[in-house]
Design a protein around this motif. Structure first.
Motif, PDB file in Angstrom:
ATOM      1  N   ASN A 132       0.793  -1.235   0.000  1.00 26.42           N
ATOM      2  CA  ASN A 132       0.000   0.000   0.000  1.00 26.42           C
ATOM      3  C   ASN A 132       0.822   1.279   0.000  1.00 26.42           C
TER       4      ASN A 132
ATOM      5  N   VAL B  38      -6.375  -5.549   1.117  1.00 25.17           N
ATOM      6  CA  VAL B  38      -6.717  -4.874  -0.131  1.00 25.17           C
ATOM      7  C   VAL B  38      -6.767  -5.926  -1.229  1.00 25.17           C
TER       8      VAL B  38
ATOM      9  N   SER C  38      -5.835  -3.558  -6.670  1.00 27.94           N
ATOM     10  CA  SER C  38      -5.764  -2.233  -6.068  1.00 27.94           C
ATOM     11  C   SER C  38      -4.332  -1.881  -5.665  1.00 27.94           C
ATOM     12  N   ASP C  39      -3.606  -2.845  -5.112  1.00 28.73           N
ATOM     13  CA  ASP C  39      -2.205  -2.622  -4.751  1.00 28.73           C
ATOM     14  C   ASP C  39      -1.375  -2.357  -6.002  1.00 28.73           C
TER      15      ASP C  39
ATOM     16  N   TRP D 162      -2.097   1.259  -7.081  1.00 26.79           N
ATOM     17  CA  TRP D 162      -1.489   2.248  -6.197  1.00 26.79           C
ATOM     18  C   TRP D 162       0.019   2.337  -6.420  1.00 26.79           C
TER      19      TRP D 162
ATOM     20  N   GLU E  65      -9.172   2.704 -10.704  1.00 25.39           N
ATOM     21  CA  GLU E  65      -8.847   2.291  -9.333  1.00 25.39           C
ATOM     22  C   GLU E  65      -7.940   3.319  -8.669  1.00 25.39           C
TER      23      GLU E  65
ATOM     24  N   ARG F 268      -8.837   5.233  -5.217  1.00 28.12           N
ATOM     25  CA  ARG F 268      -7.973   5.184  -4.037  1.00 28.12           C
ATOM     26  C   ARG F 268      -7.457   6.564  -3.650  1.00 28.12           C
TER      27      ARG F 268
ATOM     28  N   ARG G 164      -7.973   8.218  -0.116  1.00 24.62           N
ATOM     29  CA  ARG G 164      -6.832   8.649   0.695  1.00 24.62           C
ATOM     30  C   ARG G 164      -6.962  10.127   1.072  1.00 24.62           C
TER      31      ARG G 164
END
Length: 263
Positions: free
Chosen positions: A134, A160, A164-165, A168, A216, A220, A224
């Motif tokens: 993350n 997660v 998604s990771d 990011w 995505e 995110r 955040r």
């Protein structure tokens, strides 16, 4: 003290960079303040050690001051530099980071956190999720003799989806942040970002629609930004610092700019 003893004295070096209190290197170890999520992170790092995954520090427990003790990852880091070094912008770095992330996701796929695990972000783990890093950004990378040593600072590890990771991580390496932020960091090749994103995804082995990754990233970043604002109001010193630095506003700007992202 004799000359011989002086030569063998273990040096203590305050490490540059970091938004959350910094760290001290003592010999081949790093000492950092332990937090509520540290025990869960150590369980994760021990799992990676058992799997033979080399791209992360090893958890060595705690010292007499109650600080967590980790092994030191050898390599050049960003530290406090405003303009990032050239290695953060090469295609070779893109590929190495993507392969690191692929191998990490494979190593962590069978990790089941303890039921009482507490993570800084992500809430409670559920089947089908992984514990993502993350925060596998250039800020937390160690680069040694042309190779990525791995990533440190696992404080934001948490439940997660693997996709998604992946998104990011692509955000900061492609990069897909607001143009203002990328320019300050030294990136100018905005017309090549679509190509760089495809290079990153190909090296990871993800062959879906890149637009899914961009969406995505937007989701995110919006989340955040909300977390930063809420954490700052709640008294979290890190989030208060990030809010003062304009990080939430930069994320809002990036979300809007990505609406017009060109392939």
């Amino acid at each position: 003290m004799s000359g011989s003893a002086g030569r063998h004295e273990i040096r203590r070096i305050r490490l540059e960079g970091g938004n959350d209190g910094g760290a001290i290197r003592i010999g081949a170890t790093v000492r950092r303040a332990a937090r509520a999520w540290t025990p869960a992170v150590h369980e994760l790092l021990r799992h990676l050690e058992r799997k033979g995954f080399a791209g992360a520090p090893r958890a060595l427990g705690y010292d007499e001051q109650g600080r967590e003790v980790l092994t030191f990852l050898e390599g050049e880091t960003l530290g406090n530099r405003l303009v990032w070094p050239e290695w953060t912008r090469t295609e070779e770095a893109l590929r190495q980071v993507a392969r690191w992330l692929r191998d990490y996701h494979a190593a962590v796929a069978d990790f089941t956190p303890p039921p009482d695990a507490r993570w800084r972000v992500g809430g409670q783990w559920s089947p089908g999720q992984i514990i993502g890093h993350n925060d596998a950004s250039p800020f937390n990378a160690a680069w040694h003799e042309g190779r990525l040593s791995g990533f440190f600072d696992w404080d934001f590890a948490g439940p997660v989806g693997a996709e998604s990771d992946l998104a990011w991580t692509a955000l900061s390496w492609v990069p897909l942040h607001a143009r203002r932020v990328a320019e300050l960091e030294g990136f100018r090749a905005f017309d090549r970002r679509g190509e760089r994103l495809r290079t990153f995804l190909d090296a990871y082995g993800w062959h879906g629609d890149p637009a899914v990754i961009v969406r995505e990233i937007q989701a995110r970043m919006s989340a955040r930004a909300r977390d930063i604002r809420a954490g700052a109001v709640g008294g979290d010193p890190l989030y208060a610092k990030l809010l003062r630095q304009g990080r939430a506003e930069d994320m809002d700007r990036a979300v809007l700019e990505l609406e017009d992202f060109a392939w």
